[in-house]
Write a protein that holds these residues in place. Structure first.
Motif, short mmCIF file in Angstrom:
data_model
loop_
_atom_site.label_atom_id
_atom_site.label_comp_id
_atom_site.label_asym_id
_atom_site.label_seq_id
_atom_site.Cartn_x
_atom_site.Cartn_y
_atom_site.Cartn_z
N ILE A 56 6.50 9.27 7.05
CA ILE A 56 6.55 9.77 8.42
C ILE A 56 7.71 9.19 9.22
N ALA A 57 8.43 8.21 8.66
CA ALA A 57 9.65 7.70 9.30
C ALA A 57 10.54 7.11 8.22
N ARG A 58 11.84 7.27 8.39
CA ARG A 58 12.83 6.66 7.50
C ARG A 58 14.09 6.43 8.32
N PRO A 59 14.93 5.48 7.94
CA PRO A 59 16.15 5.25 8.72
C PRO A 59 17.02 6.50 8.78
N LEU A 60 17.43 6.86 9.99
CA LEU A 60 18.32 7.99 10.21
C LEU A 60 19.46 7.53 11.10
N SER A 61 20.68 7.73 10.68
CA SER A 61 21.84 7.33 11.46
C SER A 61 21.84 8.06 12.80
N GLY A 62 21.98 7.28 13.88
CA GLY A 62 22.01 7.87 15.22
C GLY A 62 20.64 8.11 15.80
N PHE A 63 19.58 7.78 15.05
CA PHE A 63 18.24 7.95 15.57
C PHE A 63 17.54 6.60 15.48
N ALA A 64 16.48 6.49 14.72
CA ALA A 64 15.83 5.19 14.48
C ALA A 64 16.31 4.69 13.13
N GLU A 65 16.89 3.51 13.09
CA GLU A 65 17.64 3.07 11.92
C GLU A 65 17.06 1.85 11.23
N THR A 66 15.97 1.26 11.74
CA THR A 66 15.56 -0.06 11.23
C THR A 66 14.40 -0.04 10.25
N PHE A 67 13.63 1.07 10.15
CA PHE A 67 12.37 0.96 9.40
C PHE A 67 12.01 2.27 8.73
N SER A 68 11.07 2.19 7.79
CA SER A 68 10.39 3.36 7.26
C SER A 68 8.89 3.13 7.40
N GLN A 69 8.14 4.22 7.48
CA GLN A 69 6.68 4.12 7.59
C GLN A 69 6.05 5.19 6.73
N TYR A 70 5.12 4.76 5.87
CA TYR A 70 4.41 5.66 4.97
C TYR A 70 2.90 5.59 5.28
N ILE A 71 2.22 6.70 5.05
CA ILE A 71 0.76 6.68 4.92
C ILE A 71 0.48 6.90 3.44
N MET A 72 -0.09 5.89 2.81
CA MET A 72 -0.34 5.92 1.37
C MET A 72 -1.79 6.33 1.10
N GLU A 73 -1.98 7.09 0.04
CA GLU A 73 -3.32 7.48 -0.41
C GLU A 73 -3.42 7.21 -1.91
N ILE A 74 -4.31 6.29 -2.29
CA ILE A 74 -4.50 5.94 -3.69
C ILE A 74 -5.89 6.38 -4.12
N GLN A 75 -5.95 7.14 -5.19
CA GLN A 75 -7.23 7.55 -5.74
C GLN A 75 -7.84 6.40 -6.55
#
Length: 280
Positions: A56-75
């Motif tokens: 739901i988030a990843r570093p993008l130049s000129g936008f938000a550049e510092t982090f990534s965010q995942y929602i993980m689902e493990i069966q």
């Protein structure tokens, strides 16, 4: 107090549904509503078994550049012995549904909903679902910004139910933050907290600051000010803000409004492009 956290389950809407939705991406912010977190937008990751991720988030130049965010689902029976492939990446895990087993440094940690883990870079952790139901959790990743003379913070595991929220000044406890890290501890270059508003509480000014944000709504609903727009958000929605995007909030729902918040902190603003800082 019983905590509840929204977690996506995927699926797809029927062909009879209207296309109209609340998703928006602007130069200052993005809103990814829960209704678009469907099966078709999940990713599989290397060395993860019986697992999918909503990125739901990843570093993008000129936008938000510092982090990534995942929602993980493990069966059940799934997980990874090599979850983090970047030796410079630190991470935070926050469990919203199910039970997660994390091994780190020869110790095993069972994480339930509300469980929070900080994972330093190069910490060689692994993760699995030993239960009978899916486990869902947030995984926030950031390239740790080491500073000469300051130690890298150690790993820790806690649960939010064991931490007393800190009320914001002059709010009578209606606006509070659950902090997992001492704000004065400059070893940490990111904070992941939980912000809670009681019904009717507000952020009474337009916050405008250098920190980037990821805000995932865990519970309730509100109207959130993003740049010049007021946007309705509810449990399961994600807001993604670039630096200096003005923000405010009015928690107008019948219950509490709570979100998981990321922000980058405690470091100088970089004056050179990343490739010049690393010598590449």
């Amino acid at each position: 107090m019983i905590r509840s956290y929204y977690a996506p389950t995927g699926g797809h809407p029927p062909q009879t549904d209207l296309l109209t939705g609340r998703a928006v991406f602007t130069e200052a912010y993005a809103v990814i509503p829960k209704g678009v977190m469907r099966d078709i937008v999940t990713s599989c990751l290397p060395f993860w078994e019986r697992t999918r991720a909503w990125i739901i988030a990843r570093p993008l130049s000129g936008f938000a550049e510092t982090f990534s965010q995942y929602i993980m689902e493990i069966q059940p029976g799934g997980g990874s012995k090599r979850p983090e492939l970047d030796p410079e990446a630190e991470g935070v895990i926050f469990v919203v549904e199910g039970e997660l087993t994390v091994e780190l440094g020869g110790m095993t940690h069972r994480m339930e909903p509300g469980g929070y883990a900080f994972l330093p870079p190069a910490s060689r952790w692994n993760v699995r679902n030993e239960g009978s139901a899916p486990v869902r959790f947030h995984w926030i990743r950031k390239a740790y910004e080491a500073v000469d003379g300051i130690a890298v913070p150690e790993a820790f595991f806690v649960n939010e139910k064991d931490i007393a929220p800190t009320a914001m000044p002059d709010t009578e406890g209606k606006w509070a933050t659950t902090r997992f890290v001492d704000p004065q501890d400059v070893r940490h270059d990111m904070h992941v907290t939980i912000v809670t508003f009681e019904p009717g509480a507000v952020i009474p000014f337009a916050e405008t600051h250098v920190m980037e944000h990821g805000l995932y709504v865990l519970e309730g609903k509100a109207v959130y000010r993003l740049n010049q727009d007021w946007v309705e958000v509810e449990a399961g929605d994600f807001m993604w803000l670039r630096a200096f995007c003005p923000q405010a909030c009015y928690a107008g729902g019948p219950g509490r409004f709570r979100y998981l918040l990321y922000k980058d902190v405690n470091r100088h603003a970089a004056l050179r492009p990343f490739w010049r800082r690393t010598g590449e």
